[in-house]
Motif scaffolding. Sequence first.
Motif, PDB file in Angstrom:
ATOM      1  N   PRO A 115       0.829  -1.214   0.000  1.00  0.00           N
ATOM      2  CA  PRO A 115       0.000   0.000   0.000  1.00  0.00           C
ATOM      3  C   PRO A 115       0.865   1.267   0.000  1.00  0.00           C
ATOM      4  O   PRO A 115       1.869   1.332   0.709  1.00  0.00           O
ATOM      5  N   GLY A 116       0.477   2.247  -0.800  1.00  0.00           N
ATOM      6  CA  GLY A 116       1.204   3.525  -0.846  1.00  0.00           C
ATOM      7  C   GLY A 116       2.585   3.415  -1.454  1.00  0.00           C
ATOM      8  O   GLY A 116       3.472   4.215  -1.149  1.00  0.00           O
ATOM      9  N   PHE A 117       2.770   2.429  -2.340  1.00  0.00           N
ATOM     10  CA  PHE A 117       4.101   2.137  -2.885  1.00  0.00           C
ATOM     11  C   PHE A 117       4.815   3.410  -3.368  1.00  0.00           C
ATOM     12  O   PHE A 117       5.984   3.640  -3.055  1.00  0.00           O
ATOM     13  N   HIS A 118       4.073   4.253  -4.112  1.00  0.00           N
ATOM     14  CA  HIS A 118       4.737   5.413  -4.721  1.00  0.00           C
ATOM     15  C   HIS A 118       5.030   6.547  -3.743  1.00  0.00           C
ATOM     16  O   HIS A 118       5.835   7.430  -4.059  1.00  0.00           O
ATOM     17  N   THR A 119       4.411   6.511  -2.567  1.00  0.00           N
ATOM     18  CA  THR A 119       4.830   7.485  -1.552  1.00  0.00           C
ATOM     19  C   THR A 119       6.088   6.983  -0.838  1.00  0.00           C
ATOM     20  O   THR A 119       6.833   7.755  -0.247  1.00  0.00           O
ATOM     21  N   LEU A 120       6.327   5.667  -0.898  1.00  0.00           N
ATOM     22  CA  LEU A 120       7.458   5.067  -0.173  1.00  0.00           C
ATOM     23  C   LEU A 120       8.710   4.937  -1.037  1.00  0.00           C
ATOM     24  O   LEU A 120       9.827   4.894  -0.514  1.00  0.00           O
ATOM     25  N   VAL A 121       8.520   4.850  -2.356  1.00  0.00           N
ATOM     26  CA  VAL A 121       9.652   4.593  -3.254  1.00  0.00           C
ATOM     27  C   VAL A 121       9.801   5.741  -4.247  1.00  0.00           C
ATOM     28  O   VAL A 121       8.857   6.072  -4.960  1.00  0.00           O
ATOM     29  N   GLY A 122      10.986   6.321  -4.288  1.00  0.00           N
ATOM     30  CA  GLY A 122      11.251   7.466  -5.162  1.00  0.00           C
ATOM     31  C   GLY A 122      11.563   7.099  -6.598  1.00  0.00           C
ATOM     32  O   GLY A 122      11.609   7.965  -7.464  1.00  0.00           O
ATOM     33  N   ASP A 179       5.786  -9.448  15.791  1.00  0.00           N
ATOM     34  CA  ASP A 179       5.502  -8.435  14.764  1.00  0.00           C
ATOM     35  C   ASP A 179       4.999  -9.146  13.499  1.00  0.00           C
ATOM     36  O   ASP A 179       5.080 -10.354  13.373  1.00  0.00           O
ATOM     37  N   MET A 180       4.505  -8.344  12.553  1.00  0.00           N
ATOM     38  CA  MET A 180       3.972  -8.884  11.296  1.00  0.00           C
ATOM     39  C   MET A 180       4.983  -9.793  10.607  1.00  0.00           C
ATOM     40  O   MET A 180       6.108  -9.377  10.353  1.00  0.00           O
ATOM     41  N   PRO A 181       4.611 -11.032  10.307  1.00  0.00           N
ATOM     42  CA  PRO A 181       5.545 -11.910   9.604  1.00  0.00           C
ATOM     43  C   PRO A 181       5.557 -11.620   8.105  1.00  0.00           C
ATOM     44  O   PRO A 181       4.542 -11.738   7.436  1.00  0.00           O
ATOM     45  N   ILE A 182       6.728 -11.196   7.610  1.00  0.00           N
ATOM     46  CA  ILE A 182       6.875 -10.947   6.165  1.00  0.00           C
ATOM     47  C   ILE A 182       8.075 -11.759   5.678  1.00  0.00           C
ATOM     48  O   ILE A 182       9.211 -11.463   6.039  1.00  0.00           O
ATOM     49  N   PHE A 183       7.791 -12.801   4.905  1.00  0.00           N
ATOM     50  CA  PHE A 183       8.873 -13.586   4.313  1.00  0.00           C
ATOM     51  C   PHE A 183       8.346 -14.275   3.065  1.00  0.00           C
ATOM     52  O   PHE A 183       7.133 -14.399   2.866  1.00  0.00           O
ATOM     53  N   ASP A 184       9.276 -14.693   2.215  1.00  0.00           N
ATOM     54  CA  ASP A 184       8.906 -15.329   0.946  1.00  0.00           C
ATOM     55  C   ASP A 184       9.055 -16.844   0.992  1.00  0.00           C
ATOM     56  O   ASP A 184       8.468 -17.544   0.186  1.00  0.00           O
ATOM     57  N   ASN A 185       9.922 -17.306   1.891  1.00  0.00           N
ATOM     58  CA  ASN A 185      10.258 -18.722   1.878  1.00  0.00           C
ATOM     59  C   ASN A 185      10.563 -19.155   3.313  1.00  0.00           C
ATOM     60  O   ASN A 185      11.582 -18.769   3.877  1.00  0.00           O
ATOM     61  N   TYR A 186       9.657 -19.945   3.897  1.00  0.00           N
ATOM     62  CA  TYR A 186       9.795 -20.314   5.310  1.00  0.00           C
ATOM     63  C   TYR A 186      11.071 -21.117   5.611  1.00  0.00           C
ATOM     64  O   TYR A 186      11.847 -20.716   6.484  1.00  0.00           O
ATOM     65  N   TYR A 247      -6.832 -17.823   0.645  1.00  0.00           N
ATOM     66  CA  TYR A 247      -5.639 -17.523   1.446  1.00  0.00           C
ATOM     67  C   TYR A 247      -5.849 -16.351   2.391  1.00  0.00           C
ATOM     68  O   TYR A 247      -5.230 -16.284   3.450  1.00  0.00           O
ATOM     69  N   MET A 248      -6.764 -15.426   2.065  1.00  0.00           N
ATOM     70  CA  MET A 248      -7.025 -14.325   3.000  1.00  0.00           C
ATOM     71  C   MET A 248      -7.800 -14.826   4.228  1.00  0.00           C
ATOM     72  O   MET A 248      -7.610 -14.324   5.328  1.00  0.00           O
ATOM     73  N   PRO A 267      -2.597  -8.713   2.180  1.00  0.00           N
ATOM     74  CA  PRO A 267      -2.036  -9.628   1.158  1.00  0.00           C
ATOM     75  C   PRO A 267      -0.556  -9.954   1.360  1.00  0.00           C
ATOM     76  O   PRO A 267      -0.122 -11.053   1.027  1.00  0.00           O
ATOM     77  N   LEU A 268       0.223  -9.010   1.940  1.00  0.00           N
ATOM     78  CA  LEU A 268       1.653  -9.281   2.141  1.00  0.00           C
ATOM     79  C   LEU A 268       1.869 -10.380   3.180  1.00  0.00           C
ATOM     80  O   LEU A 268       2.712 -11.261   2.999  1.00  0.00           O
TER      81      LEU A 268
END
Length: 279
Positions: A115-122, A179-186, A247-248, A267-268
Motif C-alpha cells: 500500500p502507498g508504494f509510490h509514496t514510499l519509493v522514489g 511483529d507482522m511476519p513478512i517472508f517469501d520462503n519459510y 488464502y485471505m 495480502p503481504l
Amino acid sequence: MQITSSIHAINIPFVVPTPAGQINRSVNVFLYCGAKITLIDSGVAGSEQYIYSYLEQIGLQPINIEHLVLTHSHPDHVGAAKEIQRATGCRVSAHIAERNWIEDTNLQEKERPVPGFHTLVGGSVTVDNLLYGGESILVDQGISLEVIHTPGHSAGSISLWCPSDKVLFTGDAVLVPGDMPIFDNYPSAVDSLKKLENIALEWSLSAWDEPKQTAEAKILFTESIDWLKKINATVHKVSKMRGVGDYMEICRDVVAELRLPQFAVNPLVARSLMSCLAE
Ligand SMILES: [Zn+2]
C-alpha cells in the motif's frame, strides 16, 4: 546513534497508508564512516533528509557517501536510493536476485503491491555491483564487510558482517517476535537465521529493531526462529481445519490465533503465510 567508532544507526519514521488507515512504522539505516562513507540501505523516499542532517551533525559531508549497499529491494530499503545516488554519485550494490525489483520499481509494485508504494519509493536505480554472497566490500583502509546471503525474507536478502567491529547487519532477515511476519520462503528464513546465530558478534543491527548486543542478540535469534516455527505450525493447523482455500481467510484465522494486530490481515502477510504451505 553511534554504535562503534565508525558505525552509526539512524532510525527513520514513515507512514504506510492503507485502506484501513495509516500504519506508523520506522526503519533503521546504517553508516560506516571511514575515509569514505558507506550507507547500508536508504530508507523510504525522503529519508535522505534524515541521513544528510545526521551526517552534518557528526561533521561529515553527505557528498562523501561513496557506496550504497542495499540489503534487499523492499520499499523501506530502496525508497531513497534513486535520490541519494543522484545527489552523491555513489555506487549501488545489491544481490543479483533483488536486481529486477530495484532497477524496475514499477515491476516491483505490480508483483508485490505494498500500500502507498509510490509514496514510499522514489524510483528505480541501477545496481552497479551485483552480489552473490561471499564477497568482501571494502569500507575503509583494511576494513571490509563480508556479504552473507540470507534468503527467506526475500530471495536475495543479504546480511553484512564487519569482523573488525564484530557488528552484524541483518536487514530484515531477523523477524521481530510478535511483529507482522513478512517472508517469501519459510525454510530458507529458518536456515538463514541458523547461519547468523553462530556468529561471534558484539552488535546485531536490524532494520526493524533496536540495536542488540551479544546476549540480547542471542535471545533474539532464538526467539525469531521460535516465532517462525510457531507461525508455520499455526498455518498448518489452520489450513488443515479450513482446507487450502481462500488464502485471505487462512490469514485472518492465523492472525487471530497469533494475536497479531488486525492490520496484519493483508495480502503481504497472507503471501508470507502461504509460503509455509509451499513445500
Ligand atoms: Zn523487507
